[in-house]
Design a protein around this motif. Structure first.
Motif, short mmCIF file in Angstrom:
data_model
loop_
_atom_site.label_atom_id
_atom_site.label_comp_id
_atom_site.label_asym_id
_atom_site.label_seq_id
_atom_site.Cartn_x
_atom_site.Cartn_y
_atom_site.Cartn_z
N PRO A 289 0.81 -1.23 0.00
CA PRO A 289 0.00 0.00 0.00
C PRO A 289 0.84 1.28 0.00
CG PRO A 289 -0.83 -1.57 1.62
CD PRO A 289 0.49 -2.10 1.16
N ALA A 290 1.95 1.26 0.76
CA ALA A 290 2.80 2.45 0.78
C ALA A 290 3.43 2.68 -0.59
CB ALA A 290 3.88 2.29 1.84
N LEU A 291 3.80 1.61 -1.29
CA LEU A 291 4.39 1.74 -2.62
C LEU A 291 3.38 2.30 -3.62
CD1 LEU A 291 6.86 1.14 -4.44
CD2 LEU A 291 5.87 -1.11 -4.87
N VAL A 292 2.14 1.80 -3.55
CA VAL A 292 1.10 2.29 -4.46
C VAL A 292 0.81 3.76 -4.19
CG1 VAL A 292 -1.32 2.04 -5.11
CG2 VAL A 292 0.08 0.01 -4.75
N ALA A 293 0.73 4.12 -2.91
CA ALA A 293 0.44 5.52 -2.57
C ALA A 293 1.58 6.45 -2.96
CB ALA A 293 0.18 5.63 -1.06
N GLN A 294 2.81 5.94 -2.91
CA GLN A 294 3.96 6.78 -3.23
C GLN A 294 3.99 7.16 -4.70
OE1 GLN A 294 7.70 5.18 -1.95
NE2 GLN A 294 8.92 6.70 -3.05
N PHE A 295 3.60 6.21 -5.56
CA PHE A 295 3.67 6.48 -7.00
C PHE A 295 2.34 6.96 -7.57
CE2 PHE A 295 7.21 3.52 -6.41
CZ PHE A 295 8.21 4.20 -7.08
N THR A 311 1.94 3.91 6.87
CA THR A 311 3.33 4.18 6.55
C THR A 311 4.17 4.52 7.78
OG1 THR A 311 2.82 6.52 6.11
CG2 THR A 311 2.80 4.99 4.23
N LYS A 312 3.52 4.85 8.89
CA LYS A 312 4.25 5.20 10.11
C LYS A 312 4.22 4.01 11.07
CE LYS A 312 3.04 10.09 9.73
NZ LYS A 312 2.39 11.26 10.39
#
Length: 437
Positions: A289-295, A311-312
């Motif tokens: 999920p963090a990877l998808v949100a980052q890009f 992410t935290k």
């Protein structure tokens, strides 16, 4: 442990194996500091100095590469592609009948599965290398660094392909070095390289905690972390060695005038039967999920929620999700790696039985019942150990920089125990005098 190493160095052939292993380790550590072509090494070091190199999206992979990932070196991907490929093949063995048949063929089938693992490792290295290069080119690898977008000055296709090929070749070289240790050195090569990669980050992490501390110049925090680490090592050793021994009795068989069987043994079921795999699975799944949100572009509601909650490491939702995933994957991995019905059938085939339990289906049900009961404390133990970095964030503001985190301490203790056992077994073989004296 130190006595075993001292005795090993006094034995000529073991000394050669230990020195060969140390030589491979030196080569591996040198490779983790050689930058790949196309990268501005000065800008990389500037971003590493201005940011916490162990935090962020690539923290787990950076730990397994010994800090080489964020330095974008030839061994940047480390052994993570091989670990991922091995786990995937192990899971597919349960699903694909062809792989299951190969597993039962003995050494020839195992060699074929190992070959498939190598091919999959190269494919994963290409994918991960492409993702790392793309992330470095956009400046997302070091968020907040003013020169992050200048890490790759030349963003042409030729330079990008060269970088990906170099990192893929580095992964193949690491895989080869690990197999050399397995064949000609001491212990499992991949495990040894994983051990070295994690242990290499300990000195810098401990010193960072000392520098961030406020009590007595940081020495109080430093000493507390060392004490906590020793307690954790003792706890992990205790649980990793704990096992439930199920007694097995083999009936006597008369073949001609000879009597066979009649021996007693046991089935050792470890409390932590799944090992480190559930922690790796849970960490990798939480990175998605963090990877998808980052890009993802824009400021949509789902992206904002993921960035705020997943992410935290100190957020309650992140902690609860991480813990539940570890428990789930512990049961999942035990279910696919240990087949009670197969064990019961093998026991019945060779005339074995558990005292008080009928052979066949009742034995399989009993093994499944015992396995489920001991998996509960094992999974809860893994979840608590994995949450140590979160507790360190509150106490020492260390988070992923905490050296005695769950993943690292489990791997180091596990690999250390297995390596010492192999050294002691080889020493016992060479010093066994037999009955003739």
């Amino acid at each position: 442990m130190l006595t075993a190493f001292a005795r090993a160095f006094k034995t000529p052939d073991l000394r050669k194996k230990l020195l060969f292993t140390l030589g491979i380790i030196v080569i591996y550590r040198v490779g983790t500091h050689v930058p790949i072509p196309g990268v501005d090494y000065k800008n990389v070091q500037t971003c590493i100095d201005n940011a916490n190199a162990n935090q962020g999206l690539f923290g787990l992979v950076n730990m397994f590469s010994g800090g080489a990932l964020l330095q974008i070196t030839i061994f940047a991907l480390g052994i993570m592609p091989y670990i991922t490929a091995s786990i995937i093949l192990q899971l597919l063995t349960v699903v694909i009948p062809r792989l299951e048949a190969l597993k039962k063929e003995g050494q020839a089938g195992t060699a074929k599965i190992t070959q498939y693992t190598r091919y999959l490792t190269i494919a994963l290295a290409i994918l991960q290398g492409t993702g790392l290069v793309a992330t470095a080119r956009t400046g997302s690898l070091f968020q907040g660094c003013p020169v992050a977008s200048e890490i790759v000055p030349d963003q042409s296709i030729f330079v990008t392909i060269t970088m990906v090929i170099t990192m893929t070749a580095g992964t193949a070289c690491v895989m080869w070095l690990g197999e050399l240790i397995t064949d000609r050195g001491i212990g499992n090569g991949m495990s040894i390289l994983m051990f070295i990669s994690i242990a290499a980050t300990f000195p810098s992490a401990l010193w960072a905690i000392k520098q961030q501390g406020d009590l007595a110049g940081g020495w109080i925090e430093f000493g507390t972390v060392i004490a906590v680490g020793l307690v954790m090592v003792g706890l992990v050793v205790f649980v990793e060695q704990a096992q439930r021994r199920i007694p097995v009795q083999y009936a006597k068989r008369m073949i001609g005038r000879r009597s066979y069987g009649g021996t007693s043994t046991y089935i050792p079921l470890k409390v932590n039967q799944a090992g480190i795999i559930p922690v790796i699975f849970a960490s990798s799944l939480l990175y998605i999920p963090a990877l998808v949100a980052q890009f993802a572009g824009g400021n949509s509601g789902w992206k904002t929620w993921i960035e705020a909650n997943l992410t935290k490491g100190d957020h309650p939702i992140y902690i609860a999700t991480y813990f539940i995933l570890i428990v789930f994957f512990a049961f999942f991995y035990v279910a696919i790696s240990f087949n009670p019905e197969e064990v019961a059938d093998n026991m019945k085939k060779y005339g074995g039985f558990i005292p008080g339990i009928r052979a066949g289906r009742p034995t399989a049900e009993y093994l499944s019942y015992v396995l489920n009961r001991i998996t509960w404390p094992g999974s809860l133990y893994l979840g608590l150990i994995a949450l140590v970095p979160t507790m360190a964030l509150v106490g020492f503001q260390a988070n992923q920089n905490f050296p005695f985190g769950g993943t690292s301490i489990l791997i180091i203790v596990g690999v250390g125990l297995e390596t010492v056992k192999q050294i002691e077994s080889q020493l016992q073989q060479r010093n066994y005098e037999g009955f003739l004296r």
